[in-house]
Write a protein that holds these residues in place. Structure first.
Motif, short mmCIF file in Angstrom:
data_model
loop_
_atom_site.label_atom_id
_atom_site.label_comp_id
_atom_site.label_asym_id
_atom_site.label_seq_id
_atom_site.Cartn_x
_atom_site.Cartn_y
_atom_site.Cartn_z
N ASP A 98 -0.98 -11.82 -0.74
CA ASP A 98 0.48 -11.94 -0.60
C ASP A 98 1.08 -10.54 -0.52
OD1 ASP A 98 3.12 -12.56 -0.60
OD2 ASP A 98 3.19 -13.22 -2.69
N LEU A 99 1.51 -10.16 0.67
CA LEU A 99 2.07 -8.82 0.85
C LEU A 99 3.58 -8.79 0.74
CD1 LEU A 99 -0.12 -7.61 3.85
CD2 LEU A 99 -0.51 -7.32 1.41
N SER A 100 4.18 -9.93 0.49
CA SER A 100 5.65 -9.96 0.45
C SER A 100 6.24 -9.03 -0.60
CB SER A 100 6.14 -11.39 0.22
OG SER A 100 5.63 -11.93 -1.00
N PRO A 101 5.57 -8.80 -1.77
CA PRO A 101 6.16 -7.85 -2.72
C PRO A 101 6.32 -6.44 -2.15
CG PRO A 101 4.50 -9.18 -3.80
CD PRO A 101 4.40 -9.48 -2.33
N LEU A 102 5.53 -6.09 -1.15
CA LEU A 102 5.65 -4.75 -0.56
C LEU A 102 7.01 -4.52 0.05
CD1 LEU A 102 2.22 -4.39 1.27
CD2 LEU A 102 3.00 -3.03 -0.66
N PHE A 103 7.68 -5.60 0.46
CA PHE A 103 8.91 -5.45 1.22
C PHE A 103 10.14 -5.86 0.42
CE2 PHE A 103 5.31 -6.37 3.91
CZ PHE A 103 5.32 -5.26 4.74
N GLY A 104 9.95 -6.20 -0.84
CA GLY A 104 11.08 -6.60 -1.66
C GLY A 104 11.85 -5.41 -2.18
N ALA A 105 13.15 -5.57 -2.31
CA ALA A 105 14.04 -4.57 -2.92
C ALA A 105 13.85 -3.18 -2.35
CB ALA A 105 13.84 -4.54 -4.44
N ASP A 106 13.56 -3.13 -1.06
CA ASP A 106 13.44 -1.86 -0.35
C ASP A 106 12.33 -0.97 -0.92
OD1 ASP A 106 14.29 -0.27 1.78
OD2 ASP A 106 15.48 1.02 0.47
N GLY A 107 11.35 -1.57 -1.61
CA GLY A 107 10.28 -0.77 -2.19
C GLY A 107 9.41 -0.10 -1.15
N HIS A 108 9.22 -0.75 -0.02
CA HIS A 108 8.39 -0.19 1.03
C HIS A 108 8.98 1.11 1.55
CE1 HIS A 108 6.46 0.00 5.04
NE2 HIS A 108 5.45 -0.53 4.41
N ARG A 109 10.30 1.11 1.80
CA ARG A 109 10.95 2.33 2.28
C ARG A 109 10.99 3.39 1.18
NH1 ARG A 109 10.65 4.86 6.25
NH2 ARG A 109 10.80 2.85 7.32
N ARG A 110 11.13 2.96 -0.08
CA ARG A 110 11.17 3.92 -1.18
C ARG A 110 9.83 4.66 -1.28
NH1 ARG A 110 13.59 0.97 -4.28
NH2 ARG A 110 11.90 -0.06 -5.41
N TYR A 111 8.74 3.92 -1.10
CA TYR A 111 7.43 4.58 -1.12
C TYR A 111 7.32 5.58 0.04
CZ TYR A 111 2.49 5.44 -0.47
OH TYR A 111 1.28 6.06 -0.30
N ALA A 112 7.76 5.18 1.22
CA ALA A 112 7.67 6.06 2.38
C ALA A 112 8.47 7.34 2.16
CB ALA A 112 8.16 5.35 3.63
N ASP A 113 9.66 7.21 1.57
CA ASP A 113 10.48 8.40 1.31
C ASP A 113 9.82 9.30 0.26
OD1 ASP A 113 12.32 7.44 3.11
OD2 ASP A 113 13.66 6.61 1.58
N LEU A 114 9.23 8.67 -0.75
CA LEU A 114 8.55 9.43 -1.80
C LEU A 114 7.36 10.18 -1.22
CD1 LEU A 114 8.89 9.70 -4.92
CD2 LEU A 114 7.08 8.01 -5.13
N ARG A 115 6.60 9.51 -0.39
CA ARG A 115 5.45 10.15 0.26
C ARG A 115 5.90 11.34 1.10
NH1 ARG A 115 2.55 6.19 4.18
NH2 ARG A 115 4.65 6.24 5.03
N ALA A 116 6.92 11.16 1.91
CA ALA A 116 7.40 12.24 2.78
C ALA A 116 7.84 13.45 1.98
CB ALA A 116 8.53 11.74 3.66
#
Length: 810
Positions: A98-116
């Motif tokens: 279940d990959l849906s938690p990756l996209f909840g509450a903008d967490g996916h974008r938050r990880y990408a910003d943190l990585r960058a």
């Protein structure tokens, strides 16, 4: 010239064999020592009744690009991996992750910003570059950054892979590395999670054995008794004899080799801080368990899980009841792993009949959080080359096959200068695995890839827009083409990308059944034409490098009323040998042009070296009875006669191409680090690729090598050709700022720089017209010079087709 080096490599696992292959290809003499009876290490396979069962790696994601290329180079077949399922202990059922938690509450974008911001190099080979930023324990790091959904989605796979539980204190560095290599933290992770996963057909052992068989000196069952290092070299004593070498590479962690190593205090201190995880692989026969998949037990990822219980199991062959299982432990009570496995199988509704093999691993060498904060991985990297010793393997690279392969290749190319060119993958080599995608999935992948390649927001990519609406250059376009070919497992020609109306149409075209039985391929060489507008009227050849994407701004500036097709050089992508003769190259161009437009009048042209080839092509078409509307040469110089061919010099050629790039990018918008002339050739190629705006999607080695070969062949063809007389209508667009010095040393080509016609003789070409245009030889195709050039070319094209020349009678 650098002399060949004898390099002793300790360990014949994925790292040691990959490294040995790199060194052997580069002209050095690797000697591999392995204590086991077969190569492969933790990634070996067990042959059981004619079937291979992997003791280590199983699932390779599309991010495993180095491994996929290695398998292709060794002609080792790959196949689609079995699907993955996760156990729900509450219901006792299995379901895809279940990959849906990756996209909840903008967490996916938050990880990408943190990585960058904090660890932008996490996907690059190695760990040291990101260690300090990710030193906190995984669970703490996830909580501090509000990324618990990331742990929920990836935790079962992470734990099942042998990296510990999220609450076990292992630093976040290792979790982030795992996440990046799964591809699940990219945009459109739903696609990446289900598409493109592959494995080695019959087991990874085939790959490692194939590499070992191709190497000159792999010594199995060789146990090391003593390692002595000095200023003049290293001496390794084994129970089968003594090895003397110039250098030593340790692919095992320092703490494992310490008892036989003449270690320094620094090495001992680092070795004392290495930690491992006890992990076991069992090959067993069972009944009643689910089949044909990789099964993860989510309950074992919980902190309260009992040590020694099964974390995952894999069933691969439909006609067998054989499984591989993975366990931590055993636990403190001393229960045997086989008994624990039997208990777990019973809990899941199955039964274990027998256990064939049990392997115990000191798995995932790593450092604690406090050691990462103190820079211990930097210290390990600082040891590279000290006392003629280098460190590779899972400790500096991470316990994943792709990480070990890519780090080994990077280490070889950083520290061991190549004495001969590396062998690139042949263009005709089939890709290791063909991913089956539907149109929507491929459209989503293309949208993400274009955004990634051009560093654009995802929402700016329109599937209904033509690909040429986006600012691709030759390198970024080749990068996209290469990544798409890797994804689909088949070479995607440039024409398949350019000749479709929209990005969505590309996805539709590529997901139509293109198998040979439905679309038999004609027996001919690869097409060289890139139609940049729907019809094909003005055929324009690129310069000496062979690629043509840099002509796109001119094609667009001319407008749709002037259709434009660019001709890229044979060999530009490594698909065939480049031509060193203008007459032969022109004959090939004429053949291509007539396939697109069987009869004249023809409008031909070219930039730089391409102008000479266009002139000769026009002569050949005219001699064949065709009409020529005009030949438009963009700042093409005729070389002074009687010159020797420029000698092949890869270092000089790389600097020349870098200089051209600096001329057209004087503001530094493209990163332009100085190229190190004393760096190994592979490192110089990597620097050049980065300078030319390549991304990690691009297979740098094969692309840059092909570009360098085409460039050298073009220079050799250029100095040998003198245009003969003709009545062709030739228009020279002369750059008023001249030709900046580019070629190095004895590669210099003498040009008539002061001649008002660039060496074109009006007596030999009585219909020659010279049109001054602003800019120099390289910048005339860029703003602010592009607009006046386009206007001048447009004016010439408007008049040329009305009065074509007749076929020559002499």
């Amino acid at each position: 010239m650098t002399s060949p080096r004898a390099v002793c490599i300790v360990g014949a696992g994925a790292t040691g064999l990959t490294l040995a292959r790199e060194l052997d290809q580069a002209g050095h003499h690797p000697i591999v020592l392995e204590a086991a009876e077969a190569p492969g290490g933790k990634c070996a396979s067990l042959d059981l009744n004619g079937r291979g069962y992997d003791l280590g790696g199983h699932i390779c994601t599309p991010r495993y690009t180095a491994l996929a290329r290695l398998a292709a180079e060794m002609s080792v077949a790959t196949e689609q991996a079995t699907p993955t399922f996760v156990h729900n202990p509450a219901t006792g059922t299995w379901a895809p992750p279940d990959l849906s938690p990756l996209f909840g509450a903008d967490g996916h974008r938050r990880y990408a910003d943190l990585r960058a911001e904090l660890f932008p190099d996490i996907a690059a080979p190695g760990l040291a570059h990101s260690a300090r930023a990710l030193a906190a324990p995984v669970d703490q790091w996830l909580a501090d950054n509000r990324l618990q959904p990331l742990g929920t989605a990836l935790g079962p796979g992470y734990t099942a892979s042998g990296y510990g539980r999220l609450g076990s204190g292992v630093p976040a560095l290792y979790f982030a590395k795992y996440a990046e290599l799964t591809g699940l933290v990219t945009d459109h992770a739903e696609l990446t999670a289900t598409a493109g996963a592959f494995t080695v057909a019959g087991g990874f052992g085939h790959l490692w054995q194939r590499i070992a068989d191709a190497l000159p000196d792999v010594r199995l069952r060789a146990r090391i008794q003593r390692v002595e290092r000095g200023d003049q070299g290293v001496r390794i004593t084994t129970d089968t004899g003594t090895v003397e070498a110039d250098d030593l590479v340790l692919t095992v962690p320092l703490d494992r080799i310490l008892p036989v190593l003449d270690a320094t205090d620094d090495e001992r201190e680092i070795a004392a801080k290495v930690r491992h995880i006890d992990y076991r692989t069992l090959v067993f026969t069972a009944h009643g368990l689910p089949r044909s998949g990789f099964y993860l037990l989510a309950e074992q990822a919980a902190d309260k899980a009992k040590t020694g219980q099964c974390a995952s199991f894999h069933h691969r062959y439909d006609d067998r009841h054989v499984y591989t299982g993975y366990l931590y432990g055993p636990d403190d009570a001393g229960e045997e792993a086989a008994d624990l496995l039997a208990q777990e199988a019973g809990r899941l509704g199955g039964s274990v009949e027998s256990v064939s093999v049990q392997r115990c691993w000191e798995f995932m060498p790593h450092f604690a959080s406090e050691d990462l904060r103190a820079g211990i991985l930097d210290r390990l990297e600082d040891l590279q080359g000290e006392r003629r010793t280098y460190h590779a393997g899972s400790l500096p690279a991470f316990e994943l096959i792709e990480c070990n392969v890519s780090y080994a290749q990077d280490l070889a190319r950083r520290f061991f200068p190549a004495l001969r060119p590396y062998t690139a993958v042949p263009h005709q080599q089939p890709a290791p695995h063909r991913t089956q995608l539907d149109e929507a999935a491929l459209a989503a992948w293309l949208k993400d890839a274009v955004a990634t390649e051009l560093d654009l927001p995802l929402h700016d990519i329109d599937l209904d827009a033509p690909l040429y609406d986006y600012a691709f250059d030759s390198i970024s376009f080749a990068s996209l083409q290469a990544a798409l070919s890797d994804l689909l497992g088949t070479h995607v020609p440039s024409i398949d990308l350019i000749n479709q109306a929209t990005i969505g149409a590309i996805a539709r075209h590529l997901t139509t059944d293109r198998s040979p039985e439905h679309h038999p391929a004609p027996a001919k060489r690869p097409a060289l034409l890139l139609p940049m507008t729907p019809a094909r009227s003005f055929f324009c050849a690129g310069g000496a490098v062979g690629t043509v994407q840099y002509l796109r701004p001119l094609a667009r500036a001319l407008g749709p009323q002037h259709p434009f097709s660019a001709i890229q050089a044979p060999g530009h992508d490594g698909g065939e040998k480049p031509y060193t003769d203008v007459v032969e190259l022109a004959a090939r161009y004429a053949e291509e042009i007539q396939q697109a437009q069987p009869h004249g009048p023809y409008l031909l042209g070219g930039h730089s070296f391409g102008g000479l080839v266009a002139y000769e092509t026009a002569l050949q078409l005219q001699a064949a009875g065709e009409e020529i509307g005009g030949v438009l040469v963009l700042d093409t110089y005729v070389p002074l006669p009687g010159q020797n061919s420029p000698p092949a010099d890869e270092t000089a050629a790389i600097e020349e191409l870098a200089t051209m790039n600096r001329i057209v990018d004087p503001t530094g918008t493209t990163p332009a680090p100085a190229l190190a002339p004393d760096a190994p050739p592979q490192q110089q190629r990597e620097q050049l690729a980065r300078l030319l705006s390549a991304t990690e999607m691009l297979p740098h080695e094969s692309f840059v090598l092909a570009m360098l070969r085409t460039y050298q062949a073009s220079l050799e063809a250029y100095v040998r050709y003198q245009p003969p007389s003709s009545d062709l209508p030739v228009t020279l667009f002369k750059a008023t700022d001249g030709f900046p010095p580019v070629l190095r040393g004895d590669r210099h080509i003498a040009l008539p720089l002061d001649d008002p016609h660039n060496g074109w003789d009006p007596q030999l070409c009585p219909n020659l017209v010279t049109v001054p245009v602003p800019g120099d030889h390289f910048t005339l195709l860029q703003e602010p010079h592009l607009k006046p050039l386009a206007a001048a070319v447009r004016h010439t094209l408007n008049g040329a087709i009305e009065q074509p020349t007749r076929p020559s009678t002499h």
